[in-house]
Design a protein around this motif. Structure first.
Motif, short mmCIF file in Angstrom:
data_model
loop_
_atom_site.label_atom_id
_atom_site.label_comp_id
_atom_site.label_asym_id
_atom_site.label_seq_id
_atom_site.Cartn_x
_atom_site.Cartn_y
_atom_site.Cartn_z
N TYR A 15 7.87 43.54 41.88
CA TYR A 15 7.45 43.05 40.59
C TYR A 15 6.75 41.71 40.79
N ARG A 16 6.64 40.89 39.77
CA ARG A 16 5.78 39.70 39.80
C ARG A 16 6.26 38.60 40.74
N LEU A 29 6.17 30.34 47.53
CA LEU A 29 5.78 31.18 46.38
C LEU A 29 4.41 31.74 46.74
N ALA A 30 4.24 33.04 46.69
CA ALA A 30 2.97 33.64 47.05
C ALA A 30 2.61 34.71 46.03
N SER A 31 1.31 34.86 45.76
CA SER A 31 0.88 35.87 44.80
C SER A 31 -0.62 36.09 44.90
N VAL A 32 -1.06 37.15 44.25
CA VAL A 32 -2.47 37.38 43.95
C VAL A 32 -2.56 37.30 42.44
N SER A 33 -3.51 36.51 41.95
CA SER A 33 -3.61 36.33 40.51
C SER A 33 -5.05 36.17 40.07
N GLY A 34 -5.32 36.64 38.89
CA GLY A 34 -6.60 36.40 38.26
C GLY A 34 -6.52 35.12 37.45
N GLU A 139 -0.32 32.52 37.04
CA GLU A 139 0.38 33.78 36.85
C GLU A 139 0.87 34.01 35.43
N GLY A 140 1.15 32.91 34.69
CA GLY A 140 1.62 33.04 33.32
C GLY A 140 3.08 33.43 33.22
N LEU A 141 3.90 32.95 34.15
CA LEU A 141 5.33 33.20 34.10
C LEU A 141 6.01 31.96 33.55
N TRP A 147 17.84 28.61 32.41
CA TRP A 147 17.42 28.20 33.74
C TRP A 147 18.11 29.02 34.83
N ASP A 148 18.07 30.33 34.66
CA ASP A 148 18.74 31.25 35.59
C ASP A 148 17.77 31.90 36.57
N GLY A 149 16.50 31.49 36.54
CA GLY A 149 15.52 32.04 37.47
C GLY A 149 14.72 33.21 36.91
N LEU A 150 15.12 33.71 35.75
CA LEU A 150 14.37 34.78 35.11
C LEU A 150 13.22 34.19 34.31
N TYR A 151 12.17 34.96 34.12
CA TYR A 151 10.97 34.45 33.44
C TYR A 151 10.57 35.33 32.27
N ASP A 152 9.74 34.73 31.40
CA ASP A 152 9.09 35.43 30.30
C ASP A 152 7.60 35.45 30.60
N THR A 153 6.92 36.47 30.09
CA THR A 153 5.46 36.52 30.25
C THR A 153 4.78 36.41 28.91
#
Length: 153
Positions: A15-16, A29-34, A139-141, A147-153
Motif C-alpha cells: 500500500y502507500r 521513507l521512499a515512494s513514487v509520486s506525482g 503523497e498527500g498522506l 498519532w498512531d502512525g496511521l494516515y488519512d488521504t
C-alpha cells in the motif's frame, strides 16, 4: 492535541507506505509520486501537468532528516506509463543500495525540501477550525491524533 516532535508512520505492505523502514544508518521513507509545481495546480488539463518523481528521504535513528534523493522521471505530457516505470526503477536502485534495509514502521521529525518548485517532506500544518496534523508531501498522506502512525488521504 499538539503535534509530537517525532511522528510515527506505520508500514503497510503493498500500500502507500510499503517502502519505508530502517537501514544501517537510520530510517527511510521512499515512494513514487506525482506532483504539481507551485502555481500549476490541477486544472482542466491536470493529466498533462503532473510530474512523476522517485523520492527517497533518509533520517538518523532519532528521526532527524539527513538527506533526500528526488528524481524527476517525466511527465504525463509524453508518456505516463514510461515516467512511472522509470521512477519505480530508480526507486528500486536506491532501495537496493541501502545497507541492511528492512521494511517496517518509522518515526521521523517534520522536515521540508523544495525541488522544481514542489514541496517534499513531512510538514506540520495548522489551520483555523481544524486540528493540528502533519502532511506528507507530495503523497498527500495526513497524520494526526491519536498519532498512531496511521494516515488519512
Amino acid at each position: 492535541m499538539a503535534v509530537p516532535d517525532v511522528i510515527p508512520i506505520k508500514h503497510e505492505p503493498e500500500y502507500r507506505t510499503d517502502t519505508i523502514g530502517r537501514y544501517r544508518d537510520g530510517q527511510f521513507l521512499a515512494s513514487v509520486s506525482g506532483a504539481y509545481p507551485k502555481g500549476h495546480e490541477p486544472g482542466a488539463d491536470w493529466q498533462t501537468q503532473i510530474r512523476w518523481y522517485a523520492i527517497l528521504h533518509t533520517f538518523d535513528a532519532g528521526g532527524f532528516h539527513s538527506g533526500s534523493e528526488i528524481w524527476l522521471a517525466g511527465t504525463n505530457k509524453k508518456d505516463r506509463r514510461d515516467a512511472i516505470e522509470r521512477a519505480e526503477a530508480k526507486l528500486q536502485e536506491w532501495l537496493h543500495d541501502l545497507p541492511e534495509r528492512a521494511y517496517g514502521d518509522v518515526a521521523v521529525r517534520p522536515f521540508q525540501v523544495e525541488v522544481d518548485e514542489i514541496v517534499f517532506g513531512l510538514v506540520v500544518e495548522r489551520r483555523r477550525g481544524r486540528r493540528n496534523w502533519a502532511e506528507l508531501y507530495p503523497e498527500g498522506l495526513g497524520f494526526g491524533p491519536p498519532w498512531d502512525g496511521l494516515y488519512d488521504t
